[in-house]
Design a protein around this motif. Structure first.
Motif, short mmCIF file in Angstrom:
data_model
loop_
_atom_site.label_atom_id
_atom_site.label_comp_id
_atom_site.label_asym_id
_atom_site.label_seq_id
_atom_site.Cartn_x
_atom_site.Cartn_y
_atom_site.Cartn_z
N ASP A 148 -11.71 -5.13 2.67
CA ASP A 148 -12.79 -4.22 2.29
C ASP A 148 -14.17 -4.84 2.52
O ASP A 148 -15.13 -4.14 2.84
CB ASP A 148 -12.65 -3.82 0.82
CG ASP A 148 -11.48 -2.89 0.58
OD1 ASP A 148 -11.03 -2.24 1.55
OD2 ASP A 148 -11.00 -2.81 -0.57
N ALA A 166 -7.28 -7.50 0.19
CA ALA A 166 -8.50 -7.25 -0.61
C ALA A 166 -9.76 -7.62 0.17
O ALA A 166 -10.76 -6.90 0.14
CB ALA A 166 -8.42 -8.04 -1.91
N THR A 214 -5.52 0.97 5.83
CA THR A 214 -4.64 0.57 4.74
C THR A 214 -3.72 1.73 4.35
O THR A 214 -3.08 2.33 5.19
CB THR A 214 -5.46 0.04 3.55
OG1 THR A 214 -6.44 1.01 3.17
CG2 THR A 214 -6.18 -1.25 3.92
N LYS A 251 0.51 3.43 -3.16
CA LYS A 251 -0.76 4.02 -3.56
C LYS A 251 -0.61 5.50 -3.92
O LYS A 251 0.33 6.17 -3.50
CB LYS A 251 -1.79 3.90 -2.42
CG LYS A 251 -2.28 2.49 -2.17
CD LYS A 251 -3.34 2.46 -1.11
CE LYS A 251 -4.64 3.05 -1.58
NZ LYS A 251 -5.75 2.79 -0.65
N CYS A 270 0.81 -1.21 0.00
CA CYS A 270 0.00 0.00 0.00
C CYS A 270 0.84 1.27 0.00
O CYS A 270 0.32 2.36 -0.20
CB CYS A 270 -0.94 0.00 1.21
SG CYS A 270 -2.63 -0.43 0.74
N ASP A 315 -8.59 -4.50 -5.40
CA ASP A 315 -7.33 -4.00 -4.87
C ASP A 315 -6.20 -4.85 -5.45
O ASP A 315 -6.38 -6.03 -5.77
CB ASP A 315 -7.29 -4.09 -3.34
CG ASP A 315 -6.57 -2.90 -2.73
OD1 ASP A 315 -5.57 -2.46 -3.31
OD2 ASP A 315 -7.03 -2.42 -1.68
N SER A 347 -15.44 -4.78 -4.32
CA SER A 347 -14.25 -3.95 -4.24
C SER A 347 -13.12 -4.60 -5.02
O SER A 347 -13.18 -5.79 -5.34
CB SER A 347 -13.82 -3.77 -2.77
OG SER A 347 -12.67 -2.95 -2.68
#
Length: 722
Positions: free
Chosen positions: A474, A471, A612, A407, A404, A451, A449
């Motif tokens: 979420d 993942a 996250t 991101k 993460c 990811d 969702s």
């Protein structure tokens, strides 16, 4: 467009983290073989250095001084590290069989697992501890010392075996027990007529040193049974012992005897090139191997001397080159610790003793460990001579983190999503929460969702587990039950055979994680790219309206299920500055599912999310903003991963941290870890204060963690650190 990488075509696997493998890892990092993927398998993230064990036992060295950090070495070498125990080898399929996960395929493999001193004596398995493996013995010794200091165990120790190793450990243990104020009663039990492994002059020196430490030596003593408080001898009085240490010889690991490898007395037979007899794809080195043409004692010095030849021959096996032969020396220098900071040296029958020998031994040991800890920083690619404005600024900045930490910042993302309001009809909520919420025609709700993560570790199995848990977070954060998943996999460029191996590992792990969460894999997409990237699109169901960041109420407490600081640890790992034990511990937590936590919190929470990429502060803020609330976070109550605080204080941070800090400022003080991006982070729930104790107790009953880290109040979205 051609990828700017060399395709991977061969798998090289190291079984064990012995001295030879550690030295090869260091050299491999400075000169890797293009196209070879290196994997290291070891039961723990560190491996003890033989030469410093007596000094550690005596209290002259700390645990960190003793242990070789295999995680750091693997990061330096670009190798994947698998923390597991080998229990077999299938040579027909070229696979290493592991205790805790699926087999690992190899094209070329090397075995360096050392030996064990675990003895086949009645009661020894229950009440004794072998001096090898060293890490197991060292941990047991530290625990025994703590028991003695708490008066929970008597300072009585029996050492079975009067060779150099047994006598050296006996002197170290006696010295340490004296140092902590516990009058020791240490006994060395030798089956032969005298202590062995040294000449007559060195023997007299060792006997004098042991006598000075109050150590009793029993010779011609045959052990018949080991009990919890004593060792029984044939024809002699029992030896009282709260700790019994086995040091009588070197024994091969049991799993090796169950393979079809060529063996001699349980040890792997190798030729002059260190290759396993009759197998061009396997090597063995160190104490687990035997060279019938050049027999030698079991001593770490031989593994150290063999490392350069092993490295050359591994590269030869992978490239089709010529191999070299290794000729071990006939004699070697024995440096024996005498308990205090004094040592004895013996070679060619000559003996020297004194504190100056200890200083010499210290310099040799420290030099070896420094080679494996002071790893050279390899220069990255040079920036282009001519480039567009701004290129050099980005290249000069902190390297992009994995997970993460890679991101896009929340401010940039929010601006991009502006105007993406949900359409009328089945879509209840869209962008802006953990997952979109859809109304189901037959009743109930579905969440969806997606990811994906850039690789933060080299191991596809561990990476898959973390990506899947990340993942699914979420779905869990909305109190929903995971339903199905689609996988999106980007593999580095590699041969078809390595593609098959890697995808098999990824798919097997994916199914394991999803099935444990009650979901199933229904498809996906694969492609090749510059680096390993793993992602999932996930759906879940909930009969009532799913939880969102909205709905929290004044007076609610904030409960967090996992520590923060993973971004700092992973950033430090990239820089080679993290402790391997801290990295391994954090990755283990990140790979655990949170279905039990979600089931408990989902029943009582007014609002919930998972922490996250935007950090703890960045995920508390939406909860506050959605319901016109302020939050106070209690710094001392927030759990932090081991090692993360010290790394943060040293100035290490994830590449996303500055953006997170700019987007979610705090009042009343600052803690940079609050902005640290988390991968597979904990669930964050706003729970009625009246339910806090019940929720924490329910989490603990399920073997989960829950930390009350703050409270909400009426306000305007302000965050305060208390």
């Amino acid at each position: 467009m051609l990828l700017n990488t060399v395709p991977l075509t061969r798998d090289l696997v190291f079984v064990g983290g012995g001295h030879a493998h550690a030295l090869v890892l260091r050299s491999w990092g400075m000169d890797p073989l293009p196209g070879a993927r290196l994997t290291v398998i070891n039961p723990g993230p560190t491996a003890p250095y033989t030469g410093m064990l007596p000094g550690h036992v005596a209290g002259h060295y700390g645990r960190d001084d003793l242990e070789i950090d295999l995680v750091r070495l693997c990061r330096h070498a670009g190798a994947r590290f698998i923390q597991d125990k080998a229990i077999g080898i299938d040579r027909s399929r070229r696979e290493v069989i592991l205790e805790g996960r699926g087999p690992v395929a190899y094209d070329v493999a090397s075995i360096d697992v050392g030996i064990t001193a675990q003895m086949d004596l009645p009661g020894f398995d229950a009440h004794g501890i072998g001096a090898k493996p060293l890490d197991v013995y060292a941990a047991r010794w530290r625990a025994f010392l703590e028991q003695v200091e708490r008066n929970e165990a008597s300072p009585e120790v029996a050492v079975i075996g009067g060779g150099v190793a047994g006598c050296e450990l006996a002197m170290a243990m006696a010295f340490r027990l004296r140092k902590i104020g516990a009058p020791p009663k240490v006994t060395v039990i030798e089956a032969g007529p005298r202590i062995s492994g040294v000449g007559s002059k060195a023997r007299q020196t060792m006997l004098a040193a042991m006598a000075a430490l109050g150590i009793e030596v029993r010779t011609d003593a045959r052990v018949t049974e080991v009990r919890a408080d004593q060792v029984l001898l044939a024809g002699q009085e029992p030896v009282r012992a709260a700790l019994c240490v086995g040091a009588a010889g070197a024994f091969p690991h049991g799993w090796i005897s169950r393979t079809d490898l060529p063996l001699e007395d349980g040890f792997i037979v190798v030729g002059p090139d260190l290759g396993v007899k009759g197998d061009d794809a396997l090597f063995a080195v160190g104490d687990c191997a035997v060279m019938p043409h050049a027999p030698r004692p079991k001593a770490g010095v031989f593994a150290v001397r063999a490392a350069p030849i092993l490295q050359h021959n591994l590269r030869a096996a992978l490239t089709g080159g010529a191999r070299k032969n290794w000729r071990p020396q006939k004699d070697y220098l024995k440096l024996i610790s005498l308990g205090e900071q004094s040592a004895m040296a013996e070679k060619f029958g000559l003996t020297l003793t004194g504190s100056f020998m200890w200083r010499w031994k210290y310099r040799i040991d420290r030099a070896f460990m420094d080679r494996l800890s002071d790893l050279p920083i390899m220069a990255g690619p040079k920036p282009p001579d001519t480039a567009a404005l701004g290129v050099r600024d980005i290249l000069a900045a902190k390297p992009l983190c994995g997970g993460c930490g890679a991101k896009v910042g929340s401010g940039v993302l929010s601006a991009a999503l502006e105007g993406s309001a949900p359409m009328a009809g089945e879509v209840i909520t869209g962008a802006g929460d953990d997952a979109a919420v859809l109304r189901q025609p037959g009743g109930g709700f579905q969440v969806i969702s997606t990811d994906h993560l850039r690789a933060l570790v080299e191991d596809p199995v561990q990476m898959t587990r973390i990506a899947a848990v990340h993942a699914l977070g979420d779905v869990w954060a909305m109190g929903a039950r995971p339903q199905v998943a689609l996988a999106s996999i980007v593999l580095p460029q590699m041969s078809a055979e390595l593609q098959a191996r890697t995808l098999a590992e990824i798919m097997q792990t994916t199914r394991e994680v999803l099935e444990a969460a009650g979901a199933q894999l229904v498809g996906g997409h694969t492609t090749m790219g510059a680096e390993l990237t793993i992602g999932f699109t996930v759906t879940g169901r909930r009969e009532e309206m799913p939880l969102t960041v909205a709905g929290a109420q004044a007076g609610d407490v904030l409960i967090l299920t996992r520590p923060i600081g993973s971004g700092v640890i992973l950033a430090a790992d990239m820089e080679g500055r993290a402790d391997g034990r801290d990295v391994a511990a954090a990755l283990e937590i990140m790979g655990k599912t949170q279905d039990r936590e979600a089931a408990i919190l989902g029943k009582v929470a007014h609002a919930m999310t998972d922490v996250t990429g935007f950090g703890l502060a960045g995920h508390v803020r939406p909860i506050c903003a959605a319901s016109d609330l302020d939050a106070i976070l209690w710094r001392d109550a927030i759990p932090v991963y081991a090692g993360a605080r010290a790394l943060s204080d040293a100035g290490i941070s994830s590449s996303l941290m500055p953006s997170n800090r700019a987007d979610a400022s705090m009042q009343g003080g600052e803690d940079l870890l609050l902005y640290d991006p988390q991968t597979a982070g904990g669930l964050l729930a706003a729970v009625p204060a009246s339910d806090r104790d019940t929720v924490i107790a329910a989490l603990e009953a399920e073997g989960c963690q829950g930390h009350v880290i703050g409270q909400l109040s009426k306000g305007t979205g302000q965050l305060t650190l208390g």
